[in-house]
Design a protein around this motif. Sequence first.
Motif, mmCIF file in Angstrom:
data_model
loop_
_atom_site.group_PDB
_atom_site.id
_atom_site.type_symbol
_atom_site.label_atom_id
_atom_site.label_comp_id
_atom_site.label_asym_id
_atom_site.label_seq_id
_atom_site.Cartn_x
_atom_site.Cartn_y
_atom_site.Cartn_z
ATOM 1 N N VAL A 1 0.827 -1.211 0.000
ATOM 2 C CA VAL A 1 0.000 0.000 0.000
ATOM 3 C C VAL A 1 0.862 1.261 0.000
ATOM 4 C CG1 VAL A 1 -1.693 1.325 1.310
ATOM 5 C CG2 VAL A 1 -1.972 -1.144 1.063
ATOM 6 N N VAL A 2 1.880 1.290 0.849
ATOM 7 C CA VAL A 2 2.734 2.480 0.921
ATOM 8 C C VAL A 2 3.504 2.668 -0.383
ATOM 9 C CG1 VAL A 2 4.752 3.489 2.045
ATOM 10 C CG2 VAL A 2 2.923 2.491 3.430
ATOM 11 N N LEU A 3 4.029 1.597 -0.941
ATOM 12 C CA LEU A 3 4.760 1.699 -2.201
ATOM 13 C C LEU A 3 3.841 2.164 -3.327
ATOM 14 C CD1 LEU A 3 7.495 1.351 -3.523
ATOM 15 C CD2 LEU A 3 6.974 -1.083 -3.876
ATOM 16 N N PHE B 1 15.025 2.137 9.750
ATOM 17 C CA PHE B 1 14.782 3.008 8.601
ATOM 18 C C PHE B 1 13.544 2.592 7.825
ATOM 19 C CE2 PHE B 1 15.213 3.818 4.039
ATOM 20 C CZ PHE B 1 15.334 5.203 4.030
ATOM 21 N N TYR B 2 13.379 1.266 7.575
ATOM 22 C CA TYR B 2 12.260 0.776 6.763
ATOM 23 C C TYR B 2 10.919 1.115 7.400
ATOM 24 C CZ TYR B 2 9.035 -2.518 4.511
ATOM 25 O OH TYR B 2 7.963 -3.081 3.857
ATOM 26 N N HIS B 3 10.773 0.820 8.692
ATOM 27 C CA HIS B 3 9.486 1.074 9.347
ATOM 28 C C HIS B 3 9.224 2.573 9.499
ATOM 29 C CE1 HIS B 3 9.611 -3.248 10.486
ATOM 30 N NE2 HIS B 3 8.310 -3.108 10.382
ATOM 31 N N LYS B 4 10.264 3.343 9.707
ATOM 32 C CA LYS B 4 10.061 4.795 9.792
ATOM 33 C C LYS B 4 9.575 5.346 8.453
ATOM 34 C CE LYS B 4 12.809 7.365 12.356
ATOM 35 N NZ LYS B 4 13.993 7.997 12.967
ATOM 36 N N TRP B 5 10.094 4.793 7.350
ATOM 37 C CA TRP B 5 9.622 5.200 6.021
ATOM 38 C C TRP B 5 8.162 4.824 5.821
ATOM 39 C CZ3 TRP B 5 8.322 1.817 1.841
ATOM 40 C CH2 TRP B 5 8.025 2.483 0.644
ATOM 41 N N LEU B 6 7.807 3.600 6.260
ATOM 42 C CA LEU B 6 6.415 3.151 6.113
ATOM 43 C C LEU B 6 5.466 4.073 6.873
ATOM 44 C CD1 LEU B 6 6.733 -0.738 6.561
ATOM 45 C CD2 LEU B 6 6.235 0.489 4.434
ATOM 46 N N TYR B 7 5.737 4.292 8.145
ATOM 47 C CA TYR B 7 4.803 5.050 8.974
ATOM 48 C C TYR B 7 4.785 6.533 8.624
ATOM 49 C CZ TYR B 7 3.870 0.875 11.616
ATOM 50 O OH TYR B 7 3.469 -0.390 11.962
ATOM 51 N N LYS B 8 5.862 7.018 8.035
ATOM 52 C CA LYS B 8 5.881 8.398 7.575
ATOM 53 C C LYS B 8 4.881 8.623 6.446
ATOM 54 C CE LYS B 8 9.095 11.977 5.995
ATOM 55 N NZ LYS B 8 10.498 12.280 5.614
ATOM 56 N N ASN B 9 4.588 7.546 5.716
ATOM 57 C CA ASN B 9 3.674 7.634 4.572
ATOM 58 C C ASN B 9 2.246 7.206 4.901
ATOM 59 O OD1 ASN B 9 5.093 8.386 1.883
ATOM 60 N ND2 ASN B 9 6.568 7.057 2.938
ATOM 61 N N VAL C 1 7.444 10.197 13.337
ATOM 62 C CA VAL C 1 6.796 9.588 12.165
ATOM 63 C C VAL C 1 5.467 8.926 12.520
ATOM 64 C CG1 VAL C 1 8.952 9.211 10.910
ATOM 65 C CG2 VAL C 1 8.071 7.404 12.427
ATOM 66 N N CYS C 2 5.088 8.977 13.779
ATOM 67 C CA CYS C 2 3.861 8.285 14.199
ATOM 68 C C CYS C 2 2.627 8.966 13.606
ATOM 69 C CB CYS C 2 3.741 8.270 15.721
ATOM 70 S SG CYS C 2 2.341 7.271 16.328
ATOM 71 N N PRO C 3 1.811 8.205 12.869
ATOM 72 C CA PRO C 3 0.581 8.791 12.324
ATOM 73 C C PRO C 3 -0.391 9.147 13.444
ATOM 74 C CG PRO C 3 1.127 6.691 11.264
ATOM 75 C CD PRO C 3 1.971 6.795 12.485
ATOM 76 N N LYS C 4 -1.395 9.917 13.094
ATOM 77 C CA LYS C 4 -2.484 10.184 14.036
ATOM 78 C C LYS C 4 -3.178 8.871 14.359
ATOM 79 C CE LYS C 4 -6.662 13.036 14.479
ATOM 80 N NZ LYS C 4 -7.551 13.972 13.759
ATOM 81 N N VAL C 5 -3.473 8.625 15.630
ATOM 82 C CA VAL C 5 -4.110 7.371 16.047
ATOM 83 C C VAL C 5 -5.507 7.670 16.574
ATOM 84 C CG1 VAL C 5 -3.977 5.333 17.517
ATOM 85 C CG2 VAL C 5 -1.869 6.364 16.629
ATOM 86 N N GLU C 6 -6.495 7.027 15.974
ATOM 87 C CA GLU C 6 -7.900 7.191 16.370
ATOM 88 C C GLU C 6 -8.440 5.853 16.849
ATOM 89 O OE1 GLU C 6 -9.555 9.969 16.362
ATOM 90 O OE2 GLU C 6 -8.831 11.301 14.782
ATOM 91 N N VAL C 7 -9.169 5.864 17.956
ATOM 92 C CA VAL C 7 -9.778 4.641 18.479
ATOM 93 C C VAL C 7 -11.257 4.590 18.112
ATOM 94 C CG1 VAL C 7 -10.334 3.279 20.531
ATOM 95 C CG2 VAL C 7 -8.165 4.528 20.408
ATOM 96 N N VAL C 8 -11.645 3.539 17.429
ATOM 97 C CA VAL C 8 -13.059 3.240 17.180
ATOM 98 C C VAL C 8 -13.219 1.742 17.359
ATOM 99 C CG1 VAL C 8 -14.980 3.263 15.556
ATOM 100 C CG2 VAL C 8 -13.310 5.129 15.515
ATOM 101 N N TYR C 9 -14.074 1.353 18.285
ATOM 102 C CA TYR C 9 -14.318 -0.073 18.476
ATOM 103 C C TYR C 9 -15.018 -0.661 17.251
ATOM 104 C CZ TYR C 9 -13.299 0.360 23.502
ATOM 105 O OH TYR C 9 -12.684 0.567 24.710
ATOM 106 N N MET C 10 -14.776 -1.941 17.023
ATOM 107 C CA MET C 10 -15.536 -2.641 15.995
ATOM 108 C C MET C 10 -16.995 -2.735 16.433
ATOM 109 S SD MET C 10 -13.049 -5.747 14.799
ATOM 110 C CE MET C 10 -11.488 -5.416 13.980
ATOM 111 N N GLY C 11 -17.864 -2.958 15.471
ATOM 112 C CA GLY C 11 -19.284 -3.040 15.781
ATOM 113 C C GLY C 11 -19.910 -4.309 15.268
#
Length: 361
Positions: free
Chosen positions: A94-96, A122-130, A153-163
């Motif tokens: 997906v990131v690529l 480096f690899y995971h920081k690149w992934l999460y940056k995108n 590099v941490c994306p915004k994190v939102e919590v929503v429970y499954m339904g």
Amino acid sequence: MRNKNLLEFCLSPDLGGLELFVANCFNDFRTKGSCKIAVAPDKKLDNYLEGKDKFYIKRNKFFPIIPALKLARFIDKSDIDVVHFHWTKDIGTVVLAKVLSKKKPKIIQTRNMTMTRFKDDFYHKWLYKNIDTIHAVTYQVKEQLERFIPKDVCPKVEVVYMGTKELDIKQQKVQSLKDKYNLTDEFIVGIVGRIEEGKGQWIVIEAISMLKELNIKVVIVGHTMDENYLESLKQKVKDLGVEDKIIFTGFTKEVDAHMKLFDVNILATPKETFGLVVIEAMVNKVCMIATNSGGPLEIIEDGVDGLLFDRSSEDLAEKIKLLYANKTLKESLALSGYEKAKEKFEASKQNEKLLNILKGM
């Protein structure tokens, strides 16, 4: 808020809670706007989504650029604004694809798994940056993400429970299943999930072997992921002398109808991130017993709307025996669980929260 073109993406070969959530998102979101889905051909999710308009991509773990290029072309051709992926192994593809596309869509990941180590290479920081946003299915997952992904590099994190949603299951259907499995007046203990060791079916079988004198049967629902494990379960059933108490149904799409057979449902995994089957049982007015770790701790209030156990067969046997002997307690827990599921985990409410996050990206 303008309409956005969404893409649900999941190349997982399995069909468990994660994949069913993908299907639920797609089926709901496509009724409220533009939403497409990409899946792996001839896999369980593909077959589950019968007759749906699907885009096919084959996963290639050795040459991920091949599926990524195909996805990038689809993103540009379909003018996709947001890619929503679910399976952790899809992250690279997906990131690529985002990098290769002209559209450069926003990316949101639904995180169904726990995170237990730092992602500071480096690899995971690149992934999460995108990645723009991560949808955490519990607050425990949110805490782990924010702890293990570097802050820069941490994306915004939102919590929503499954339904989950309450289905209208006809009594005639339930009776037909009783007839199919030769059930009459037994106390039915159910366990729903893939047939693999981590799901803990063996714990339920051991627990029931301690309650041989009681009028109890176990209904084990789920498709087989590990044939050797299934054979070991059947051998355990013979060795413990409980052949007349254990029923294996195999795979079924009629999970809710099967749950209507149960007096109690068991979740016996060592650490379930959320536990979709927990709220599915609750909305079917089935009393839940779940392991006292992970997601169930955010769903069940022990002794109020369900029971928790320490994942030993001895403790599970005690909890089952308690409910067997106390119908009033069983029904009280089931009713409280039902009310909580309708109030806190109703599918349309939870999906709307998630859809608003997707549209707002």
